[in-house]
Scaffold this motif. Sequence first.
Motif, PDB file in Angstrom:
ATOM      1  N   PRO B  59       0.736  -1.183   0.073  1.00  0.00           N
ATOM      2  CA  PRO B  59       0.051   0.071  -0.078  1.00  0.00           C
ATOM      3  C   PRO B  59       0.913   1.385  -0.059  1.00  0.00           C
ATOM      4  O   PRO B  59       1.889   1.078   0.376  1.00  0.00           O
ATOM      5  N   ILE B  60       0.121   2.156  -0.445  1.00  0.00           N
ATOM      6  CA  ILE B  60       0.954   3.698  -0.451  1.00  0.00           C
ATOM      7  C   ILE B  60       1.581   4.074   0.891  1.00  0.00           C
ATOM      8  O   ILE B  60       0.958   3.524   2.088  1.00  0.00           O
ATOM      9  N   ARG B  61       2.698   4.585   0.861  1.00  0.00           N
ATOM     10  CA  ARG B  61       3.316   4.804   2.108  1.00  0.00           C
ATOM     11  C   ARG B  61       3.683   6.325   2.323  1.00  0.00           C
ATOM     12  O   ARG B  61       4.041   7.017   1.307  1.00  0.00           O
ATOM     13  N   VAL B  62       3.206   7.286   3.453  1.00  0.00           N
ATOM     14  CA  VAL B  62       3.464   8.523   3.634  1.00  0.00           C
ATOM     15  C   VAL B  62       4.208   8.915   4.723  1.00  0.00           C
ATOM     16  O   VAL B  62       4.082   8.134   5.639  1.00  0.00           O
ATOM     17  N   GLU B  63       5.229   9.474   4.556  1.00  0.00           N
ATOM     18  CA  GLU B  63       6.174   9.902   5.621  1.00  0.00           C
ATOM     19  C   GLU B  63       6.342  11.353   5.908  1.00  0.00           C
ATOM     20  O   GLU B  63       6.042  12.070   4.890  1.00  0.00           O
ATOM     21  N   TYR B  64       6.337  11.861   6.946  1.00  0.00           N
ATOM     22  CA  TYR B  64       6.626  13.217   7.508  1.00  0.00           C
ATOM     23  C   TYR B  64       7.894  13.338   8.090  1.00  0.00           C
ATOM     24  O   TYR B  64       8.264  12.647   8.510  1.00  0.00           O
TER      25      TYR B  64
END
Lengths: 94, 94
Positions: B59-64
């Motif tokens: 699945p898509i991965r979002v990092e801050y």
Amino acid sequence: MQLLGKRWTVLILYQLLSGPQRFSEIESALPVSGRLLSERLKELEEEGLVNRQIYAEVPIRVEYSLTEKGNALEPIIRGIQKWSEVWVEVNLAP
Amino acid sequence: MQLLGKRWTVLILYQLLSGPQRFSEIESALPVSGRLLSERLKELEEEGLVNRQIYAEVPIRVEYSLTEKGNALEPIIRGIQKWSEVWVEVNLAP
């Protein structure tokens, strides 16, 4: 800590780093209204960051100064001032 | 600077000092609601303090992560953490 984010708080604390001052001295050093300045000073007093000293003279003299807790904020206040010089248009320095 | 005074902002920045993290990692490290965390991250992004990196994976991965401007706040964040340890009951350290 919410108080630190309120408009003028950091500038008032920065101003008081140079020592005890009367209301009029703080007011003339900052482009803040008298009403808002007295509101912030009251909040700072309630938070134990600022001390309000009344001298029984004629006319009466009232001086504001940083408490020990307030003075302990110095590295943060200086840090915000330095950071703002680089990253924010409005310059904190008087 | 108003943003620094908002609830959770300093704690989120403090959390991101240890490097890029996913939403769920930040959320599990702090007793903050998902809704408020995403609100603060959006504000931090708008202020240019936080970067949101999307990885086209499944699945898509979002990092801050902290931007240069965000990282430049480190001395202030560490200063607030030290000050709070002495002067405020709530301890910033995880």
